[in-house]
Write a protein that holds these residues in place. Sequence first.
Motif, mmCIF file in Angstrom:
data_model
loop_
_atom_site.group_PDB
_atom_site.id
_atom_site.type_symbol
_atom_site.label_atom_id
_atom_site.label_comp_id
_atom_site.label_asym_id
_atom_site.label_seq_id
_atom_site.Cartn_x
_atom_site.Cartn_y
_atom_site.Cartn_z
ATOM 1 N N SER A 1 0.824 -1.208 0.000
ATOM 2 C CA SER A 1 0.000 0.000 0.000
ATOM 3 C C SER A 1 0.855 1.254 0.000
ATOM 4 C CB SER A 1 -0.927 -0.003 1.218
ATOM 5 O OG SER A 1 -0.182 -0.096 2.423
ATOM 6 N N VAL A 2 1.922 1.259 0.803
ATOM 7 C CA VAL A 2 2.821 2.416 0.855
ATOM 8 C C VAL A 2 3.598 2.538 -0.451
ATOM 9 C CG1 VAL A 2 4.788 3.435 2.072
ATOM 10 C CG2 VAL A 2 3.012 2.240 3.361
ATOM 11 N N GLU A 3 3.999 1.411 -1.028
ATOM 12 C CA GLU A 3 4.749 1.435 -2.285
ATOM 13 C C GLU A 3 3.887 1.965 -3.428
ATOM 14 O OE1 GLU A 3 7.934 0.802 -4.981
ATOM 15 O OE2 GLU A 3 7.815 0.992 -2.796
ATOM 16 N N ILE A 4 2.637 1.538 -3.495
ATOM 17 C CA ILE A 4 1.745 2.032 -4.547
ATOM 18 C C ILE A 4 1.543 3.539 -4.416
ATOM 19 C CG2 ILE A 4 -0.647 1.956 -5.380
ATOM 20 C CD1 ILE A 4 -0.648 -1.021 -4.742
ATOM 21 N N TYR A 5 1.380 4.003 -3.179
ATOM 22 C CA TYR A 5 1.220 5.442 -2.953
ATOM 23 C C TYR A 5 2.470 6.206 -3.402
ATOM 24 C CZ TYR A 5 0.941 9.844 -0.378
ATOM 25 O OH TYR A 5 0.945 11.172 -0.036
ATOM 26 N N SER A 6 3.644 5.677 -3.067
ATOM 27 C CA SER A 6 4.892 6.345 -3.442
ATOM 28 C C SER A 6 5.060 6.407 -4.954
ATOM 29 C CB SER A 6 6.089 5.614 -2.815
ATOM 30 O OG SER A 6 5.973 5.569 -1.409
ATOM 31 N N ARG A 7 4.706 5.310 -5.626
ATOM 32 C CA ARG A 7 4.824 5.287 -7.087
ATOM 33 C C ARG A 7 3.800 6.204 -7.743
ATOM 34 N NH1 ARG A 7 6.607 -0.616 -9.415
ATOM 35 N NH2 ARG A 7 8.223 -1.061 -7.880
ATOM 36 N N ALA A 8 2.603 6.262 -7.188
ATOM 37 C CA ALA A 8 1.565 7.123 -7.755
ATOM 38 C C ALA A 8 1.955 8.595 -7.657
ATOM 39 C CB ALA A 8 0.235 6.872 -7.050
ATOM 40 N N ARG A 9 2.659 8.961 -6.616
ATOM 41 C CA ARG A 9 3.088 10.356 -6.453
ATOM 42 C C ARG A 9 4.136 10.747 -7.489
ATOM 43 N NH1 ARG A 9 4.833 12.076 -0.617
ATOM 44 N NH2 ARG A 9 4.915 14.044 -1.738
ATOM 45 N N GLN A 10 4.884 9.768 -7.985
ATOM 46 C CA GLN A 10 5.930 10.056 -8.965
ATOM 47 C C GLN A 10 5.379 10.238 -10.367
ATOM 48 O OE1 GLN A 10 8.675 6.808 -8.593
ATOM 49 N NE2 GLN A 10 9.219 7.297 -6.473
ATOM 50 N N GLY A 11 4.125 9.920 -10.585
ATOM 51 C CA GLY A 11 3.524 10.066 -11.906
ATOM 52 C C GLY A 11 2.753 8.827 -12.297
ATOM 53 N N ILE A 12 1.889 8.983 -13.284
ATOM 54 C CA ILE A 12 1.045 7.878 -13.718
ATOM 55 C C ILE A 12 1.872 6.831 -14.454
ATOM 56 C CG2 ILE A 12 -0.893 7.214 -15.185
ATOM 57 C CD1 ILE A 12 -2.078 9.957 -14.697
ATOM 58 N N SER A 13 1.809 5.606 -13.984
ATOM 59 C CA SER A 13 2.441 4.471 -14.652
ATOM 60 C C SER A 13 1.460 3.312 -14.614
ATOM 61 C CB SER A 13 3.753 4.087 -13.960
ATOM 62 O OG SER A 13 4.255 2.885 -14.502
#
Length: 267
Positions: free
Chosen positions: A217-229
């Motif tokens: 859950s934390v990893e998905i949030y961190s990746r989402a903040r970096q941009g849409i992938s």
Amino acid sequence: MRSNHKWGKVYLAVVFVILYMPIVYLIYYSFNSGGTMHDFEGVTLDWYKEVLHDTRLWIIVLNTITIALLSSAISTILGVMGALAIYYVKSWRMKQILLMLNNVLIVSPDVIIGASFLILFTMIGIQLGFTSVLLSHIAFSVPIVVLMVLPKLQEMSSTLIDAARDLGANQWDVLTKVVLPYITPGIFAGFFMALTYSLDDFAVTFFVTGNGFSTLSVEIYSRARQGISLSINALSALLFLLTIALVIGYYFISQKSAVSGMGGRRR
């Protein structure tokens, strides 16, 4: 009556569409070769391949599953003990106080719980990481297990216990051969609820994680903040399938427990 029944089905269908449409939308674009969530250019499995070949992500998956299984198992044991303690309290007022204290972690906002655990772990010197996340997940899972097990205890007839004692059973025999088998469906329900909460939790985990340790859950949030992938879409789709598998597994286990319980009563 038929009209009300029909509108009830329509309302239920609308609710399910609203709930599941964003998930379907997310999974649909996880196959988009265009790399965006605007124009669907073609079907591809590249985003799933990217997820499957991400070594760091699989370590995080292992962390998440380990935390979920450990916290669920420990919280189930503690929750069953707590439910038994509340059930056997004779004072009605004390029982209500214990229930109120049990429900505090359920009704409290996750942000408050996470911040409280962060302050507590900092004060007592526990480093943020695996241990802090595990303790936090156990803490907010125990009340859920208590609420799943306690109704089964309240449904149990006191005559079962009296009959066991009349047949010479001691306190341990009553607990292991009468009470625990009867509340087994509640125990399984509590375990799977705790497992689901642990897998899905973000707010509390976000506060207490650290030292390179992370959960999905934390990893998905961190990746989402970096941009849409769209790898996030693929990862979320896999998590959704895992959740469905857990729900189906719980359903079959509960059905099996119900059938065995009916068979035991017939005997």
